[in-house]
Design a protein around this motif. Structure first.
Motif, PDB file in Angstrom:
ATOM      1  N   UNK A   1       2.973   2.125  -1.672  1.00  0.00           N
ATOM      2  CA  UNK A   1       3.761   2.966  -2.577  1.00  0.00           C
ATOM      3  C   UNK A   1       2.923   3.405  -3.774  1.00  0.00           C
ATOM      4  N   UNK A   2       2.140   2.495  -4.321  1.00  0.00           N
ATOM      5  CA  UNK A   2       1.281   2.846  -5.456  1.00  0.00           C
ATOM      6  C   UNK A   2       0.186   3.822  -5.038  1.00  0.00           C
ATOM      7  N   UNK A   3      -0.248   3.703  -3.789  1.00  0.00           N
ATOM      8  CA  UNK A   3      -1.271   4.608  -3.259  1.00  0.00           C
ATOM      9  C   UNK A   3      -0.774   6.053  -3.330  1.00  0.00           C
ATOM     10  N   UNK A   4       0.419   6.293  -2.834  1.00  0.00           N
ATOM     11  CA  UNK A   4       1.001   7.643  -2.880  1.00  0.00           C
ATOM     12  C   UNK A   4       1.352   8.072  -4.294  1.00  0.00           C
ATOM     13  N   UNK A   5       1.847   7.142  -5.106  1.00  0.00           N
ATOM     14  CA  UNK A   5       2.225   7.452  -6.479  1.00  0.00           C
ATOM     15  C   UNK A   5       1.032   7.947  -7.287  1.00  0.00           C
ATOM     16  N   UNK A   6      -0.062   7.187  -7.262  1.00  0.00           N
ATOM     17  CA  UNK A   6      -1.209   7.558  -8.081  1.00  0.00           C
ATOM     18  C   UNK A   6      -1.911   8.803  -7.569  1.00  0.00           C
TER      19      UNK A   6
END
Length: 182
Positions: free
Chosen positions: A63-68
């Motif tokens: 999720x953080x991968x896509x967010x950032x």
């Protein structure tokens, strides 16, 4: 793996991206934006594109991968093109004017409402019934436009209020003057 996160972010000419000690910095012709990156994420610049990659498979890293990656893309667009939101003021005798760094709204209250221009955002009034919010930070522009809209949210019977320019207000039919039951 995140479908959005694995896409590279194209860097136009004049944009520099640096990532050091968990702080992402994007510089462009319109200004500089910074974002703190938390978690097992690394950002590399290869040629004319930036790549966001995971450094572990811990829970929540996808999720953080896509967010950032999305935040990085928004920052690149912000420092090159900027963001704009338009609002329209609808009401009999309602108007908006810019005085210094304040927006003065006469929107049906017994007093004018003053809205201070936040740092990093530019407020303009091209017409007495229109407000334009612009800046390089997508989140700040959107939040400022939402804050202005909450001063007088559009009502469904007459359509009076402050609405986004492309917003469709669902109109309701008012009371009918029919006879009551006996």
């Amino acid at each position: 793996m995140s479908r959005i996160g694995k896409l590279p972010v194209a860097l136009p000419a004049g944009v520099t991206v640096t990532f050091e000690n968990g702080l992402l910095t994007v510089k462009g012709s319109k200004g500089t934006l910074t974002q703190e990156v938390v978690g097992d994420i690394n950002i590399k610049v290869e040629g004319a594109e930036a790549i966001v990659e995971k450094t572990s498979d811990a829970i929540g890293t996808d999720a953080k991968h896509g967010l950032y990656r999305a935040l990085l893309h928004n920052m690149v667009v912000g420092v090159t093109q900027g963001y704009t939101k338009s609002l329209k003021v609808n009401g009999v005798g309602w108007k908006v004017a810019k005085q210094g760094n304040k927006l003065v709204l006469n929107v049906g209250f017994s007093h004018p409402v003053e809205f201070a221009e936040p740092a990093g955002v530019k407020l303009e009034c091209p017409t007495p019934n229109e407000i334009t919010v612009s800046g390089i930070d997508k989140v700040l522009v959107g939040q400022t436009a939402a804050d202005i809209r909450t001063i007088r949210i559009p009502e469904p019977y007459h359509g009076y209020g402050i609405a986004y320019k492309d917003e469709v207000i669902e109109r309701k039919e008012g009371k009918t003057g029919g006879k009551g039951k006996k």
